[in-house]
Design an enzyme around this catalytic site. Structure first.
Site, PDB file in Angstrom:
ATOM      1  N   LYS A  22     -10.127 -57.068 -36.901  1.00 14.28           N
ATOM      2  CA  LYS A  22      -9.286 -55.671 -36.984  1.00 14.28           C
ATOM      3  C   LYS A  22      -7.709 -56.344 -37.390  1.00 14.28           C
ATOM      4  O   LYS A  22      -7.176 -57.136 -36.296  1.00 14.28           O
ATOM      5  CB  LYS A  22      -9.227 -54.834 -35.585  1.00 14.28           C
ATOM      6  CG  LYS A  22      -8.627 -53.537 -35.830  1.00 14.28           C
ATOM      7  CD  LYS A  22      -8.758 -52.580 -34.726  1.00 14.28           C
ATOM      8  CE  LYS A  22      -8.023 -51.184 -34.913  1.00 14.28           C
ATOM      9  NZ  LYS A  22      -8.268 -50.193 -33.915  1.00 14.28           N
ATOM     10  N   SER A  34     -10.068 -45.962 -34.741  1.00  9.44           N
ATOM     11  CA  SER A  34      -9.151 -46.619 -35.879  1.00  9.44           C
ATOM     12  C   SER A  34      -9.717 -47.965 -36.318  1.00  9.44           C
ATOM     13  O   SER A  34      -9.293 -48.313 -37.388  1.00  9.44           O
ATOM     14  CB  SER A  34      -7.830 -46.738 -35.327  1.00  9.44           C
ATOM     15  OG  SER A  34      -7.967 -47.830 -34.161  1.00  9.44           O
ATOM     16  N   SER A  47     -11.463 -45.926 -30.174  1.00  7.10           N
ATOM     17  CA  SER A  47     -11.371 -46.288 -31.383  1.00  7.10           C
ATOM     18  C   SER A  47     -12.494 -47.535 -31.509  1.00  7.10           C
ATOM     19  O   SER A  47     -12.290 -48.144 -32.764  1.00  7.10           O
ATOM     20  CB  SER A  47     -10.031 -46.858 -31.657  1.00  7.10           C
ATOM     21  OG  SER A  47      -9.311 -45.683 -31.978  1.00  7.10           O
TER      22      SER A  47
END
Length: 505
Positions: free
Chosen positions: A82, A157, A181
């Site tokens: 990420k 996210s 997330s």
């Protein structure tokens, strides 16, 4: 080699490990195949930065370790990070134009540990800007699309991480979970993921959103693969002041003990397990398709020997206001460093220092980030700190006490939905940004309490034009991460939801 195991029905990390050890494929060939697939599958917008030279250099190093007989469970396995984890060589943007060209001089501890384990990084994955969002629509570089239906969101996210795993571009990826997330995108994309106990995984080198809430966690297709990733990254880190001083091997001991107990139980491996069902999680706001999938999963657990227990988490609804005071307050503090002076975006035209800072932040931050910074600054300001921030912290303690009462006195684990519904369409909530905040109702309490929670797929919403995955979460007490993963793996041994893949890719 005509086709990599990564795109030929591979059986997760275990299948790749076998293929690599038996020399059916090399780490370099596997990495090149994955890079080629990323280039072909660009409609998802899952990757923000790929550098083939960096990837193949790591792959060659992994091949050397395999040839020397020094391979571990993850050596040669391709993964991706990420874009909130800082990385040497690859850009780290946090999905923001504020950091559009930033390259870190060091690796995050999680990145460092996975590199030491022999993984091969394919690059950086798209995410909501500074991890602020529930749909992955807030990235400055465009939304990520759900592989099951590219008109739908993947969840946020860590949407780029979940989409890449669901699409078979990587067998596993890193994510961060501040209010759901990791778990929400895992559920909406039909993969598995864990939000570990707060402090179990180092936060050093993770671009901060809410420091008392942020926690790194892996996503993969199965609970077993999630365990292998978490085992590599968990542990104490002296560079992180919030890291718990836990003994080496704590996760594997917990996981192995749970596995051994289940095996000894025979045909009903979860005999005696008490699964708590919070009545607040199954109210009118839960979509019937999600409720039906959760009920079917409960029947599977009962067939394995578990029994359901009705419990209450009475302050569930209050987790939303508590979180959306605490998290923006911490974000306001953490993001104050992006002022155009030291690093990050700087406005080209300005009149003085204050104007430069103001213009740089207005140009560099997106709408949702600005909204949360303003909210956080407001609740921390004179006259409102006591009324809002301190009250939210008191409420946080009460929410944590609700979980402790349930887990110590009434049940062993808590089961519930991850999201009230399957993935919505991209742009559906564009006129009401608070609508996405409400979708976090089942996940926020876990972060406020610092507990571990595993999300795994358990069905589909078949009322949509294209069936979309539904996920559930298992919540345990502090540092019961290994036990949760062992329970989730046992469920996945008798179901195949985690093995299903999007037909379009």
């Amino acid at each position: 080699m005509s086709q990599s195991p990564l795109h030929a029905g591979f059986d997760g990390i275990a299948g790749l490990r076998l293929a690599l050890d038996q020399r059916q494929v090399s780490a370099a060939e596997l990495a090149q195949s994955a890079l080629d697939a990323i280039g072909r599958t660009d409609t998802l917008n899952a990757f923000l930065h790929v550098d083939a030279d960096l990837t193949l250099a790591q792959a060659r190093a992994a091949d050397a370790r395999i040839a020397a007989g020094q391979a571990g469970p993850l050596t040669g396995v391709p993964i991706a990070h990420k874009d909130t984890f800082v990385t040497q060589g690859w850009r780290t943007t946090a999905g923001s134009r504020m950091l559009a060209n930033y390259v870190s001089p060091f690796d995050a501890t999680v990145v460092e540990k996975l590199l030491a384990a022999g993984t091969v990084s394919l690059g950086k994955l798209n995410c909501d800007e500074f991890a602020m969002g529930s749909a992955n629509e807030n990235s400055a570089f465009g939304p990520v699309r759900n592989p099951w239906d590219q008109d739908a969101v993947p969840g946020g996210s860590s949407g780029g991480s979940a989409a890449a795993v669901a699409a078979g571009l990587v067998p596993a990826a890193t994510g961060t979970d501040t209010g759901g997330s990791v778990r929400q995108p895992a559920a909406l994309c039909g993969v598995s993921g864990i939000k570990p106990t707060y402090g179990a995984v180092s936060r050093f080198g993770i671009i901060a959103y809410g420091s008392s809430l942020d926690q790194a966690g892996p996503l993969a297709r199965s609970a077993r693969d999630v365990y292998l990733m978490l085992d590599a990254i968990a542990g104490f880190d002296a560079k992180d002041a919030t890291s718990h001083d836990i003994p080496d091997g704590w996760l594997s001991r917990d996981y192995d003990a749970s596995q051994a107990a289940q095996a000894a139980a025979g045909a009903r491996p979860l005999e005696g397990l008490r699964i708590g069902l919070p009545r607040e999680y199954f109210s009118d706001g839960l979509d019937p398709q999600v409720a039906d999938a959760i009920e079917a999963a409960l029947r599977e657990f009962e067939a394995l020997g578990a029994r359901r227990v009705d419990i209450s988490l009475p302050r569930t609804e209050l987790a939303i206001p508590a979180y959306y005071v605490i998290a923006p307050a911490e974000a306001s503090s953490n993001l104050a460093r992006y002022d155009g002076v030291r690093y990050g975006h700087r406005a080209e035209q300005f009149t003085d220092l204050n104007d430069m800072i103001s213009r740089s932040r207005a140009e560099g931050f997106g709408t949702e980030t600005q909204r949360r910074i303003l909210l956080g600054t407001y609740v921390l300001s004179h006259g409102y700190y006591d009324a809002y921030y301190l009250q939210a912290q008191r409420l946080r303690r009460l929410i944590a006490e609700d979980f402790q009462k349930a887990l110590r006195e009434e049940c062993d684990v808590i089961l519930g939905p991850v999201s009230p519904q399957a993935a919505r369409r991209i742009g559906e909530n564009s006129d009401d940004p608070r609508a996405d905040w409400l979708s976090d109702i089942y996940t926020l309490g876990v972060n406020l309490a610092g507990l571990p929670s595993v999300a795994i797929p358990c069905g589909f919403d078949t009322t949509r034009a294209k069936p979309l995955p539904v996920g559930m979460q298992l919540i345990g007490n502090h540092f019961q991460d290994g036990r949760l993963l062992a329970i989730a793996e046992r469920y996945q041994q008798v179901t195949d939801w985690h093995q299903r893949k999007p037909e379009s890719l």
